[in-house]
Scaffold this motif. Structure first.
Motif, PDB file in Angstrom:
ATOM      1  N   ALA A   8       3.666  15.344   6.519  1.00 30.55           N
ATOM      2  CA  ALA A   8       3.511  14.889   5.139  1.00 30.55           C
ATOM      3  C   ALA A   8       4.729  15.285   4.300  1.00 30.55           C
ATOM      4  CB  ALA A   8       2.241  15.476   4.534  1.00 30.55           C
ATOM      5  N   GLY A   9       5.021  14.483   3.282  1.00 30.67           N
ATOM      6  CA  GLY A   9       6.162  14.787   2.434  1.00 30.67           C
ATOM      7  C   GLY A   9       5.914  14.456   0.975  1.00 30.67           C
ATOM      8  N   PRO A  54       1.474  11.209   5.435  1.00 26.71           N
ATOM      9  CA  PRO A  54       1.708  10.386   4.253  1.00 26.71           C
ATOM     10  C   PRO A  54       2.918  10.860   3.458  1.00 26.71           C
ATOM     11  CG  PRO A  54      -0.023  11.966   3.812  1.00 26.71           C
ATOM     12  CD  PRO A  54       0.338  12.131   5.266  1.00 26.71           C
ATOM     13  N   MET A  55       3.406   9.985   2.566  1.00 26.65           N
ATOM     14  CA  MET A  55       4.453  10.362   1.629  1.00 26.65           C
ATOM     15  C   MET A  55       3.906  10.160   0.219  1.00 26.65           C
ATOM     16  SD  MET A  55       8.132   9.233   3.247  1.00 26.65           S
ATOM     17  CE  MET A  55       7.958   7.468   3.022  1.00 26.65           C
ATOM     18  N   ILE A  75       3.130   4.320  -0.836  1.00 24.24           N
ATOM     19  CA  ILE A  75       3.502   5.664  -1.273  1.00 24.24           C
ATOM     20  C   ILE A  75       2.450   6.157  -2.262  1.00 24.24           C
ATOM     21  CG2 ILE A  75       5.277   7.092  -2.344  1.00 24.24           C
ATOM     22  CD1 ILE A  75       6.251   5.772   0.200  1.00 24.24           C
ATOM     23  N   ALA A  76       1.877   7.314  -2.015  1.00 24.05           N
ATOM     24  CA  ALA A  76       0.886   7.868  -2.930  1.00 24.05           C
ATOM     25  C   ALA A  76       1.562   8.397  -4.191  1.00 24.05           C
ATOM     26  CB  ALA A  76       0.109   8.986  -2.246  1.00 24.05           C
ATOM     27  N   ILE A  77       0.882   8.299  -5.315  1.00 23.53           N
ATOM     28  CA  ILE A  77       1.385   8.781  -6.592  1.00 23.53           C
ATOM     29  C   ILE A  77       0.578   9.995  -7.017  1.00 23.53           C
ATOM     30  CG2 ILE A  77       1.716   8.271  -9.039  1.00 23.53           C
ATOM     31  CD1 ILE A  77       3.629   6.729  -7.298  1.00 23.53           C
ATOM     32  N   SER A  78       1.278  11.099  -7.285  1.00 20.93           N
ATOM     33  CA  SER A  78       0.652  12.276  -7.873  1.00 20.93           C
ATOM     34  C   SER A  78       0.966  12.244  -9.367  1.00 20.93           C
ATOM     35  CB  SER A  78       1.188  13.562  -7.235  1.00 20.93           C
ATOM     36  OG  SER A  78       0.530  14.690  -7.766  1.00 20.93           O
ATOM     37  N   LEU A  97      -3.207  14.839  -1.560  1.00 16.66           N
ATOM     38  CA  LEU A  97      -2.613  13.613  -1.044  1.00 16.66           C
ATOM     39  C   LEU A  97      -1.859  13.846   0.263  1.00 16.66           C
ATOM     40  CD1 LEU A  97      -1.085  12.279  -4.398  1.00 16.66           C
ATOM     41  CD2 LEU A  97      -3.256  11.604  -3.343  1.00 16.66           C
ATOM     42  N   LEU A  98      -1.502  15.091   0.523  1.00 18.54           N
ATOM     43  CA  LEU A  98      -0.657  15.421   1.669  1.00 18.54           C
ATOM     44  C   LEU A  98      -1.449  15.856   2.885  1.00 18.54           C
ATOM     45  CD1 LEU A  98       2.060  17.453  -0.276  1.00 18.54           C
ATOM     46  CD2 LEU A  98       2.135  15.032   0.374  1.00 18.54           C
TER      47      LEU A  98
END
Length: 232
Positions: A8-9, A54-55, A75-78, A97-98
């Protein structure tokens, strides 16, 4: 059983980009273009090439622009619109998310020419001895960077403050290193200092060319670096 490699990143993209003004008065720094590609996309390309999944990207300043830029790309948004949380608080918020286990983080205000930095970190990661592994370059090789250095290596790969190695903005870190810090917004430096005292903050020196793109005058330096790398 061998622990799985970190995958994860989190890519930090929430900052105000004050050093990059006036370019950041109307756009967030991660969306500034270097050699025709945004800084954010330079970073994400490295993550994709290393198989990160995930990224996630955190957002605060001009967040709508970054969300629109990433829409439909998986791409996930935090979301830190309510309050910017600095690097430590940002990582803590993004942790769901990671997923569990150690994760990569990367600042999005640099360009890289050389081996994939995530792969360099992955090869050097030793979960039995490390809570965080920072990627470093010698100060003399840190283009566009005004400082003299952040860390020194001792006892092999353990880090201490001071010295001639510059933190590149890329690392592997265990999310549990943030436990016990009560503040919502805080720097990762607080976690690093604690685990350094325990001998579990380590570093790896990256052998490529790296440019800090934190100021407008660094953009031509970064573009020259990428041209030279492409020319071989």
């Amino acid at each position: 059983m061998t622990a799985p490699d970190p995958r994860a990143g989190l890519f930090f993209a929430a900052g105000f980009g004050t050093r990059m003004r006036p370019l950041t008065e109307t756009r967030p720094k991660p969306l500034i273009a270097v050699a025709g590609t945004t800084l954010l996309d330079h970073a994400l390309a490295l993550g994709r090439a290393a198989g990160l999944a995930p990224m996630a990207v955190n957002v605060h300043y001009l967040a709508d622009q970054i969300e629109a830029h990433l829409r439909g790309r998986g791409i996930a948004i935090s979301d830190e619109r309510a309050a910017i949380l600095d690097t430590g608080g940002g990582l803590r918020k993004a942790a769901p998310l990671l997923g569990p286990g150690p994760a990569f983080t990367m600042n999005t205000d640099a360009v890289w020419a050389g081996p994939n930095p995530f792969e360099t970190l992955r090869r050097a990661w030793d979960p039995a001895r490390m809570d965080a592994l920072l990627l470093l370059v010698p100060a003399a090789a840190a283009e566009g960077h005004a400082g003299t250095g952040d860390f020194a290596l001792e006892a092999g790969d353990r880090l201490k403050r001071g010295g001639g190695l510059v933190y590149t903005g890329a690392q592997i870190i265990r999310p549990g290193t943030l436990d016990g810090i009560p503040d919502a917004a805080f720097s990762l430096n607080r976690a690093w200092d604690r685990i350094a005292a325990e001998g579990r903050l380590c570093g790896a020196v990256w052998p490529g060319r790296w440019c800090d793109v934190g100021r407008p005058e660094a953009i031509p330096l970064a573009e020259a670096l990428l041209r030279e790398a492409a020319d071989g």
